[in-house]
Scaffold this motif. Structure first.
Motif, PDB file in Angstrom:
ATOM      1  N   GLY A 153     -23.377  38.464  20.102  1.00 26.81           N
ATOM      2  CA  GLY A 153     -24.138  38.307  19.138  1.00 26.81           C
ATOM      3  C   GLY A 153     -24.761  36.834  19.121  1.00 26.81           C
ATOM      4  N   GLU A 206     -25.882  26.570   8.224  1.00 28.52           N
ATOM      5  CA  GLU A 206     -27.076  26.234   9.157  1.00 28.52           C
ATOM      6  C   GLU A 206     -27.553  25.114   8.702  1.00 28.52           C
ATOM      7  OE1 GLU A 206     -29.608  29.747   8.183  1.00 28.52           O
ATOM      8  OE2 GLU A 206     -28.223  31.159   8.498  1.00 28.52           O
ATOM      9  N   THR A 238     -22.842  41.255   9.707  1.00 29.99           N
ATOM     10  CA  THR A 238     -22.148  42.106   8.925  1.00 29.99           C
ATOM     11  C   THR A 238     -22.813  42.207   7.500  1.00 29.99           C
ATOM     12  OG1 THR A 238     -20.652  40.451   8.379  1.00 29.99           O
ATOM     13  CG2 THR A 238     -19.794  41.960  10.234  1.00 29.99           C
ATOM     14  N   GLY A 288     -26.657  34.868  17.243  1.00 33.24           N
ATOM     15  CA  GLY A 288     -27.517  34.597  16.058  1.00 33.24           C
ATOM     16  C   GLY A 288     -27.201  33.402  15.837  1.00 33.24           C
ATOM     17  N   TYR A 289     -27.173  32.637  14.287  1.00 30.82           N
ATOM     18  CA  TYR A 289     -26.853  31.581  14.189  1.00 30.82           C
ATOM     19  C   TYR A 289     -25.291  31.230  14.608  1.00 30.82           C
ATOM     20  CZ  TYR A 289     -30.820  31.341  11.407  1.00 30.82           C
ATOM     21  OH  TYR A 289     -32.147  31.481  10.879  1.00 30.82           O
ATOM     22  N   VAL A 290     -24.310  31.668  14.139  1.00 30.75           N
ATOM     23  CA  VAL A 290     -23.003  31.690  14.609  1.00 30.75           C
ATOM     24  C   VAL A 290     -22.821  31.652  15.986  1.00 30.75           C
ATOM     25  CG1 VAL A 290     -20.843  32.738  14.104  1.00 30.75           C
ATOM     26  CG2 VAL A 290     -22.177  32.444  12.190  1.00 30.75           C
ATOM     27  N   ASP A 299     -26.262  39.338  23.966  1.00 35.91           N
ATOM     28  CA  ASP A 299     -27.125  40.059  22.815  1.00 35.91           C
ATOM     29  C   ASP A 299     -27.627  41.121  23.120  1.00 35.91           C
ATOM     30  OD1 ASP A 299     -27.822  38.636  19.707  1.00 35.91           O
ATOM     31  OD2 ASP A 299     -28.754  40.455  20.315  1.00 35.91           O
ATOM     32  N   LYS A 300     -27.708  42.362  22.143  1.00 33.24           N
ATOM     33  CA  LYS A 300     -28.366  43.448  22.563  1.00 33.24           C
ATOM     34  C   LYS A 300     -29.903  43.178  22.381  1.00 33.24           C
ATOM     35  CE  LYS A 300     -28.134  45.729  18.296  1.00 33.24           C
ATOM     36  NZ  LYS A 300     -27.826  46.983  17.300  1.00 33.24           N
ATOM     37  N   LYS A 316     -34.754  38.810  22.000  1.00 33.87           N
ATOM     38  CA  LYS A 316     -34.136  37.401  21.811  1.00 33.87           C
ATOM     39  C   LYS A 316     -33.410  36.809  22.981  1.00 33.87           C
ATOM     40  CE  LYS A 316     -31.852  36.280  17.802  1.00 33.87           C
ATOM     41  NZ  LYS A 316     -30.636  36.425  16.821  1.00 33.87           N
ATOM     42  N   ARG A 348     -33.893  34.208   4.889  1.00 33.87           N
ATOM     43  CA  ARG A 348     -33.071  35.476   4.587  1.00 33.87           C
ATOM     44  C   ARG A 348     -32.690  35.243   3.185  1.00 33.87           C
ATOM     45  NH1 ARG A 348     -28.997  36.623   9.228  1.00 33.87           N
ATOM     46  NH2 ARG A 348     -28.889  34.210   9.381  1.00 33.87           N
ATOM     47  N   THR A 401     -18.016  37.430   9.386  1.00 35.16           N
ATOM     48  CA  THR A 401     -17.410  37.702   8.162  1.00 35.16           C
ATOM     49  C   THR A 401     -16.919  39.256   8.023  1.00 35.16           C
ATOM     50  OG1 THR A 401     -18.464  35.554   7.324  1.00 35.16           O
ATOM     51  CG2 THR A 401     -17.598  37.299   5.711  1.00 35.16           C
ATOM     52  N   GLU A 421     -15.716  32.100  10.533  1.00 33.94           N
ATOM     53  CA  GLU A 421     -16.667  30.839  10.891  1.00 33.94           C
ATOM     54  C   GLU A 421     -17.112  30.315   9.411  1.00 33.94           C
ATOM     55  OE1 GLU A 421     -18.188  28.336  12.324  1.00 33.94           O
ATOM     56  OE2 GLU A 421     -18.477  29.390  13.983  1.00 33.94           O
ATOM     57  N   VAL A 430     -21.519  38.983  15.635  1.00 35.99           N
ATOM     58  CA  VAL A 430     -22.684  39.846  15.207  1.00 35.99           C
ATOM     59  C   VAL A 430     -22.881  39.891  13.628  1.00 35.99           C
ATOM     60  CG1 VAL A 430     -22.328  41.409  17.171  1.00 35.99           C
ATOM     61  CG2 VAL A 430     -21.106  42.145  15.271  1.00 35.99           C
ATOM     62  N   LYS A 487     -24.367  38.185   0.146  1.00 38.92           N
ATOM     63  CA  LYS A 487     -23.595  39.544   0.530  1.00 38.92           C
ATOM     64  C   LYS A 487     -22.145  39.223   0.517  1.00 38.92           C
ATOM     65  CE  LYS A 487     -22.995  38.413   5.490  1.00 38.92           C
ATOM     66  NZ  LYS A 487     -21.791  38.434   5.440  1.00 38.92           N
TER      67      LYS A 487
HETATM   68  P1  NAD Z   1     -27.627  37.107  12.650  1.00 44.42           P
HETATM   69  O1  NAD Z   1     -28.133  38.165  12.350  1.00 44.42           O
HETATM   70  O2  NAD Z   1     -28.312  35.646  12.873  1.00 44.42           O
HETATM   71  O3  NAD Z   1     -27.103  37.310  14.433  1.00 44.42           O
HETATM   72  C1  NAD Z   1     -26.314  38.459  14.964  1.00 44.42           C
HETATM   73  C2  NAD Z   1     -26.902  38.671  16.214  1.00 44.42           C
HETATM   74  O4  NAD Z   1     -26.074  39.639  16.601  1.00 44.42           O
HETATM   75  C3  NAD Z   1     -28.170  39.172  16.320  1.00 44.42           C
HETATM   76  O5  NAD Z   1     -28.918  38.333  17.353  1.00 44.42           O
HETATM   77  C4  NAD Z   1     -28.073  40.505  17.077  1.00 44.42           C
HETATM   78  O6  NAD Z   1     -29.140  41.068  17.843  1.00 44.42           O
HETATM   79  C5  NAD Z   1     -26.716  40.624  17.464  1.00 44.42           C
HETATM   80  N1  NAD Z   1     -26.281  42.231  17.580  1.00 44.42           N
HETATM   81  C6  NAD Z   1     -26.082  42.752  16.723  1.00 44.42           C
HETATM   82  N2  NAD Z   1     -25.537  43.889  17.075  1.00 44.42           N
HETATM   83  C7  NAD Z   1     -25.201  43.708  18.474  1.00 44.42           C
HETATM   84  C8  NAD Z   1     -24.334  44.425  19.581  1.00 44.42           C
HETATM   85  N3  NAD Z   1     -23.841  45.539  19.094  1.00 44.42           N
HETATM   86  N4  NAD Z   1     -24.201  43.742  20.496  1.00 44.42           N
HETATM   87  C9  NAD Z   1     -24.543  42.414  20.851  1.00 44.42           C
HETATM   88  N5  NAD Z   1     -25.346  41.929  20.028  1.00 44.42           N
HETATM   89  C10 NAD Z   1     -25.740  42.368  18.518  1.00 44.42           C
HETATM   90  O7  NAD Z   1     -26.080  36.701  12.261  1.00 44.42           O
HETATM   91  P2  NAD Z   1     -25.387  35.282  11.782  1.00 44.42           P
HETATM   92  O8  NAD Z   1     -26.057  34.566  10.617  1.00 44.42           O
HETATM   93  O9  NAD Z   1     -25.159  34.515  12.990  1.00 44.42           O
HETATM   94  O10 NAD Z   1     -23.958  35.893  11.481  1.00 44.42           O
HETATM   95  C11 NAD Z   1     -23.096  36.322  12.080  1.00 44.42           C
HETATM   96  C12 NAD Z   1     -21.831  36.611  11.448  1.00 44.42           C
HETATM   97  O11 NAD Z   1     -21.193  35.246  10.857  1.00 44.42           O
HETATM   98  C13 NAD Z   1     -21.971  37.330  10.062  1.00 44.42           C
HETATM   99  O12 NAD Z   1     -20.717  38.251   9.688  1.00 44.42           O
HETATM  100  C14 NAD Z   1     -21.938  36.247   8.831  1.00 44.42           C
HETATM  101  O13 NAD Z   1     -21.907  36.619   7.741  1.00 44.42           O
HETATM  102  C15 NAD Z   1     -21.096  35.352   9.557  1.00 44.42           C
HETATM  103  N6  NAD Z   1     -21.441  33.819   9.234  1.00 44.42           N
HETATM  104  C16 NAD Z   1     -22.789  33.442   9.214  1.00 44.42           C
HETATM  105  C17 NAD Z   1     -22.832  32.043   8.893  1.00 44.42           C
HETATM  106  C18 NAD Z   1     -24.436  31.680   8.718  1.00 44.42           C
HETATM  107  O14 NAD Z   1     -24.651  30.463   8.310  1.00 44.42           O
HETATM  108  N7  NAD Z   1     -25.314  32.100   9.227  1.00 44.42           N
HETATM  109  C19 NAD Z   1     -21.957  31.201   8.746  1.00 44.42           C
HETATM  110  C20 NAD Z   1     -20.761  31.845   8.577  1.00 44.42           C
HETATM  111  C21 NAD Z   1     -20.450  33.102   8.970  1.00 44.42           C
END
Ligand code: NAD
Length: 434
Positions: A7, A150, A83, A9-11, A31-32, A36, A325, A118, A146, A81, A261
């Motif tokens: 996954g 951001e 949630t 994304g940001y984390v 990442d799937k 990206k 978001r 989370t 985590e 990923v 959320k």
């Molecule tokens: P995001 O949506 O930015 O990224 C998630 C990534 O996971 C995407 O790129 C998506 O393509 C990938 N993904 C989804 N299903 C997949 C799979 N089956 N296989 C491979 N990749 C897959 O999410 P985020 O903001 O990075 O948050 C991720 C988690 O961390 C969440 O649970 C969020 O609550 C938590 N979190 C986020 C932050 C934040 O500031 N964004 C801070 C702390 C915790």
């Protein structure tokens, strides 16, 4: 040791960036999302965070959407990923279990599975049962919530306020201790607990931060009636170290992908066990109504919204990031568009502008605040970006048709504007004329 981050994304990207800087590790990002991954390989970073981008380009970890290349033979999988919350507050764990199915299918050896996403309390136990059922290999599940923000991901990942680890046995704690050796040696507290406590700690932490925001916002509503200045009140109470000044700035409510959320999920999780959580409920309710207070102010002082050209400055959910978001800008824009206003949007982040345009094509999005302000009836400040905090009144007089500024972040002293009417949050309105 080979570690796969799942996954990106940001984390996930913050984790991948920091881990790939440790040359004793082999780090892979998976990442799937093919597009990206292709963009990342091309050097296109999905969001504005220049330090992370530069460091990732330097470390050059393998990034792929091929599960066999990414997942075979790693000794640990960091799951990052999304949630998201469903309408009723339930947490959607489909991405989590989808990624775990791949781990189970491809790992080929015993491994640690480290949950950075989370997830509701009890998820690690479900994950362990899922992974180990009928498997030839043993998977130990570690909860490593985590806490990054951001905009400061790299810093937060390198020097978090604490490392919270939930595990079922010593081996799990020891594995994280080894991985986070540098951070621990630099003094970062290392807190060991059960998986359930670690999962709960993440929700408790976000609910508390959100509650501080809703608290000051609720008081801001009263402050507008009793003649106090909520910014001064916030400074006074935040100076008490037992309270602390963080997350105590009045505004129009929190946005972003996490607080809403996570508060909704916490309420839902507790309700499922027959527990009512009054403070998180109030936190969410205040946050939903806070932008309405600000909108009412706009409607009161700019009554002819139909056809009025209004500028929304700051589209991301907070300053210095590109993430839109759950941004309050979307809520305000949707409402004002429905009233017939003609909206012009600006954000310093090009990504935020592009994403906002995709979400609300009816808003004219431009790449400079000056362009946006030309002929505008009113300016609505939505973030603490420098461009919003350094307005020169003579230039505004030249550019704008109307004389109203709505500031959702109280960026200016009340005597700053001499010609413009200035409306902020939890403070008296400044009426200078028109
Ligand atoms: P995001 O949506 O930015 O990224 C998630 C990534 O996971 C995407 O790129 C998506 O393509 C990938 N993904 C989804 N299903 C997949 C799979 N089956 N296989 C491979 N990749 C897959 O999410 P985020 O903001 O990075 O948050 C991720 C988690 O961390 C969440 O649970 C969020 O609550 C938590 N979190 C986020 C932050 C934040 O500031 N964004 C801070 C702390 C915790």
């Amino acid at each position: 040791m080979r570690i796969t981050v799942i996954g990106l994304g940001y984390v996930g990207l913050a984790n991948l960036t920091v881990l790939s800087g440790d040359k004793s590790l082999e780090t892979i990002g998976f990442d799937k999302d093919f597009s990206k991954v292709a963009a990342l390989k091309d050097g296109t970073y999905p969001f504005d965070e220049s330090s992370l981008k530069a460091e990732l380009a330097l470390n050059k970890p393998l990034i792929t959407s091929d599960p066999s290349q990414a997942l075979k033979g790693s000794s640990a999988y960091l799951i990052a990923v999304g949630t998201p919350s469903l309408q009723d507050g339930t947490t959607d764990l489909s991405s989590l279990f989808e990624s775990l199915s791949l781990v189970k299918a491809y790992a080929g050896q015993d491994a640690f599975v480290v949950i950075r996403s989370t997830v509701p309390v009890g998820t690690a136990s479900d994950v362990s049962a899922f992974l180990n059922k009928g498997s030839k290999h043993s998977f130990k599940v570690i909860s490593l919530p985590e806490f990054l923000s951001e905009g400061t991901s790299l810093l937060d990942e390198r020097k978090p306020a604490r490392i919270v680890v939930g595990a079922a046995d010593k081996a799990g704690f020891e594995w994280v201790r080894t991985l986070k050796k540098r951070e621990i040696e630099s003094g970062v507290p290392f807190l060991e607990m059960s998986n359930e406590s670690a999962e709960f700690a993440k929700y408790a932490s976000n609910a508390f931060l959100a509650m501080k925001i809703s608290f000051i916002n609720e008081l801001a509503r009263y402050s507008e009636k009793n003649g106090a200045d909520i910014t001064a009140v916030s400074a006074a109470i935040g100076a008490d170290p037992r309270i602390g000044s963080a997350m105590l700035k009045p505004g129009i409510g929190y946005g972003g992908s996490c607080f809403s959320k996570d508060v909704a999920s916490l309420i839902h999780q507790a309700a499922a066990s027959g527990t009512t959580l009054l403070l998180p409920q109030a936190t969410a309710a205040i946050n939903q109504t806070q932008p309405l207070y600000f909108l009412k102010k706009i409607e009161t002082h700019t009554p002819n919204l139909k056809g009025a050209r209004l500028v929304l400055s700051g589209l991301a959910y907070k300053a210095h990031i590109s993430d839109i978001r759950n941004s309050m800008s979307l809520i305000l824009a949707s409402y004002l568009l429905a009233q017939g206003a003609e909206l012009v949007g600006f954000d310093v982040s090009a990504e935020a502008r592009a994403d906002f345009k995709k979400r609300l094509p009816k808003v004219l999005v431009v790449d400079s605040l000056e362009k946006a302000l030309k002929g505008a009836e009113a300016l609505i400040i939505l973030t603490e970006d420098e461009s919003n905090g350094s307005l020169a009144e003579p230039l505004l007089i030249k550019l704008m048709k109307g004389r109203s500024i709505y500031d959702s972040h109280n960026l200016y002293p009340l005597d700053y504007f001499k010609v413009f009417n200035y409306y902020s949050v939890g403070r008296r309105d400044v009426l200078n004329g028109k």
